[in-house]
Enzyme design. Structure first.
Site, PDB file in Angstrom:
ATOM      1  N   HIS A   9       0.862  -1.187   0.000  1.00  0.00           N
ATOM      2  CA  HIS A   9       0.000   0.000   0.000  1.00  0.00           C
ATOM      3  C   HIS A   9       0.895   1.233   0.000  1.00  0.00           C
ATOM      4  O   HIS A   9       1.849   1.296   0.771  1.00  0.00           O
ATOM      5  CB  HIS A   9      -0.883   0.001   1.254  1.00  0.00           C
ATOM      6  CG  HIS A   9      -1.957   1.042   1.234  1.00  0.00           C
ATOM      7  ND1 HIS A   9      -1.700   2.378   1.426  1.00  0.00           N
ATOM      8  CD2 HIS A   9      -3.285   0.938   1.018  1.00  0.00           C
ATOM      9  CE1 HIS A   9      -2.840   3.054   1.340  1.00  0.00           C
ATOM     10  NE2 HIS A   9      -3.822   2.209   1.099  1.00  0.00           N
ATOM     11  N   CYS A  36      -3.613   2.780  -4.691  1.00  0.00           N
ATOM     12  CA  CYS A  36      -4.545   3.563  -3.876  1.00  0.00           C
ATOM     13  C   CYS A  36      -4.636   4.979  -4.437  1.00  0.00           C
ATOM     14  O   CYS A  36      -3.701   5.780  -4.302  1.00  0.00           O
ATOM     15  CB  CYS A  36      -4.099   3.577  -2.420  1.00  0.00           C
ATOM     16  SG  CYS A  36      -5.188   4.592  -1.398  1.00  0.00           S
ATOM     17  N   HIS A  74      -7.552   0.381  -4.555  1.00  0.00           N
ATOM     18  CA  HIS A  74      -8.280   1.155  -3.551  1.00  0.00           C
ATOM     19  C   HIS A  74      -8.719   2.430  -4.245  1.00  0.00           C
ATOM     20  O   HIS A  74      -7.861   3.216  -4.660  1.00  0.00           O
ATOM     21  CB  HIS A  74      -7.335   1.581  -2.424  1.00  0.00           C
ATOM     22  CG  HIS A  74      -7.114   0.565  -1.356  1.00  0.00           C
ATOM     23  ND1 HIS A  74      -6.462   0.872  -0.181  1.00  0.00           N
ATOM     24  CD2 HIS A  74      -7.496  -0.730  -1.258  1.00  0.00           C
ATOM     25  CE1 HIS A  74      -6.412  -0.215   0.579  1.00  0.00           C
ATOM     26  NE2 HIS A  74      -7.028  -1.188  -0.036  1.00  0.00           N
ATOM     27  N   TYR A 114     -15.067   4.919   7.128  1.00  0.00           N
ATOM     28  CA  TYR A 114     -15.497   3.546   6.861  1.00  0.00           C
ATOM     29  C   TYR A 114     -16.968   3.301   7.172  1.00  0.00           C
ATOM     30  O   TYR A 114     -17.350   2.238   7.661  1.00  0.00           O
ATOM     31  CB  TYR A 114     -14.597   2.555   7.611  1.00  0.00           C
ATOM     32  CG  TYR A 114     -13.279   2.357   6.896  1.00  0.00           C
ATOM     33  CD1 TYR A 114     -13.204   1.524   5.781  1.00  0.00           C
ATOM     34  CD2 TYR A 114     -12.126   3.026   7.280  1.00  0.00           C
ATOM     35  CE1 TYR A 114     -12.017   1.345   5.093  1.00  0.00           C
ATOM     36  CE2 TYR A 114     -10.926   2.861   6.603  1.00  0.00           C
ATOM     37  CZ  TYR A 114     -10.884   2.012   5.508  1.00  0.00           C
ATOM     38  OH  TYR A 114      -9.710   1.838   4.822  1.00  0.00           O
ATOM     39  N   ASP A 127     -12.667   2.983  -1.322  1.00  0.00           N
ATOM     40  CA  ASP A 127     -11.941   3.326  -0.105  1.00  0.00           C
ATOM     41  C   ASP A 127     -12.753   4.385   0.631  1.00  0.00           C
ATOM     42  O   ASP A 127     -13.890   4.678   0.251  1.00  0.00           O
ATOM     43  CB  ASP A 127     -10.540   3.787  -0.506  1.00  0.00           C
ATOM     44  CG  ASP A 127      -9.522   3.604   0.602  1.00  0.00           C
ATOM     45  OD1 ASP A 127      -9.897   3.136   1.680  1.00  0.00           O
ATOM     46  OD2 ASP A 127      -8.350   3.936   0.369  1.00  0.00           O
ATOM     47  N   HIS A 128     -12.154   4.974   1.651  1.00  0.00           N
ATOM     48  CA  HIS A 128     -12.847   5.929   2.524  1.00  0.00           C
ATOM     49  C   HIS A 128     -13.990   6.691   1.839  1.00  0.00           C
ATOM     50  O   HIS A 128     -13.840   7.172   0.729  1.00  0.00           O
ATOM     51  CB  HIS A 128     -11.877   7.009   3.022  1.00  0.00           C
ATOM     52  CG  HIS A 128     -10.633   6.453   3.600  1.00  0.00           C
ATOM     53  ND1 HIS A 128      -9.546   7.235   3.897  1.00  0.00           N
ATOM     54  CD2 HIS A 128     -10.300   5.192   3.946  1.00  0.00           C
ATOM     55  CE1 HIS A 128      -8.589   6.475   4.386  1.00  0.00           C
ATOM     56  NE2 HIS A 128      -9.013   5.230   4.433  1.00  0.00           N
TER      57      HIS A 128
END
Ligand code: DNO
Length: 349
Positions: free
Chosen positions: A198, A236, A263, A322, A308-309
């Site tokens: 990551h 990501c 991501h 999340y 992702d977020h």
């Protein structure tokens, strides 16, 4: 591509059954969160988690993460035993048929934000980061006050760790990463597991600690360290997209088939080393997700992707970044883009 969703296990306020309701989501991204860093994962525990995920009609698609002990990052004596434990955990994953491992090599802190609930113009809140706010953080109190998901360290332990990193520069951190990968990647190959590092989040040094996985050149150096398909990347978009100099679609095209996990999220850069997260669509932030997904489909990406977020919306409470709702919207948006891009092509087959 297959769509997945992160689940923090039984502590997660979102039940697996609700994840299953999101159209198209087939896989879960999870981990054994309570194993001490450095210990080998037990097959029985991982098997149980897998069974729980499968009982909900989903597959266990990715382990995110098996954290790496600081002694490995520091290259200390004793790292060989810790690396042997890591290889054992990878073998356990492989034996259970879990194909992808997302991990990171950030010293001391994992991802970090300075604001967990920045109000956005639409009335929602999102995670935000500002280097000036970071400069004001008092580390003599340990990590307890820090907004993020770093391993918790008490004041003394944190000072000792930061002291141990004082002489560590990026060059030595790269050497220690290479040492780790030279030993773990062969185990991953044998186990049928793909390693996916990551990127550092945010992608620049924090608290004077080096961070080495921040740019396209870094990702290319990483995959060359051990030239094996098992040595790959989690792409990501939010981490890499916080640095406006990163050309994300170009990076995807260069790393190509070494991208094992995607991501996807969006960020708006608002100044020098300052950004906040946004909803997923390209129109909402600075990352052109259409172009990133186009590049992924062009390089034949077939791996797991997760939204992702997200923002906190509709009054939802819970783990910042999340929540269920905005990530579910993200999953739908990303699948819509992907279908539009790939229908009728090999990537969409
Ligand atoms: C943040 C996550 C990271 C990630 C780790 C992987 O939301 O993307 O915490 O799980 O860096 O090791």
């Amino acid at each position: 591509m297959h769509m997945t969703f992160r689940w923090f296990g039984r502590d997660d306020p979102i039940p697996l059954a609700h994840i299953r309701h999101i159209p198209g989501v087939s896989g879960v991204v999870s981990a054994l969160y309570d194993v001490p860093v450095g210990a080998a994962w037990s097959r029985g525990r991982l098997e149980q988690l897998k069974a729980e995920i499968e009982a909900a009609g989903l597959t266990f698609a990715v382990v995110e993460s098996i954290p790496i002990h600081e002694d490995i990052k520091l290259g200390r004596t004793g790292r060989d035993r810790l690396i042997a434990n890591y290889c054992e955990s990878v073998r356990v994953m492989g034996a259970l048929g879990i194909p992808v491992l997302c991990y990171n090599f950030m010293p001391v802190f994992d991802w970090l934000r300075t604001d967990l609930a920045r109000p956005l113009a639409d009335g929602s809140t999102a995670l935000a980061y500002d280097d000036r706010a970071l400069a004001a953080v008092d580390l003599s109190r340990g990590t307890g006050d820090l907004p993020g998901w770093a391993t918790a360290y008490g004041p003394d332990e944190l000072q000792r760790l930061l002291g141990a990193y004082r002489d560590m520069d990026a060059g030595r951190l790269w050497e220690n990463l290479a040492y780790f990968l030279e030993r773990v990647v062969p185990a991953a190959e044998d186990a049928g597991v793909r390693m996916a590092i990551h990127p550092d989040d945010p992608p620049w040094p924090i608290f004077g600690l080096p961070r080495i996985i921040c740019t396209g050149a870094d990702l290319e150096r990483l995959v060359a360290l051990v030239d094996s398909p098992a040595n790959g990347v989690t792409f990501c978009t939010g981490s890499l997209g916080a640095n406006p100099e990163n050309d994300l679609p170009a990076m995807v095209r260069r790393i190509g088939d070494r991208i094992h996990f995607a991501h996807c999220r969006n960020v708006r850069v608002t100044g020098e080393r300052r950004f906040h997260e946004t909803a997923h669509p390209s129109a909402c932030g600075g990352v052109d997700l259409y172009e990133v997904l186009r590049a992924l489909s062009d390089v034949g990406f077939k791996g797991p992707m997760r939204p992702d977020h997200g923002r906190m919306i509709w009054g939802e409470r819970g783990r910042p970044g999340y929540g269920l709702y905005d990530r579910a919207l993200g999953a739908m948006y990303l699948q819509g883009l992907w279908e539009g891009l790939t229908r009728g092509t090999e990537a969409g087959a």
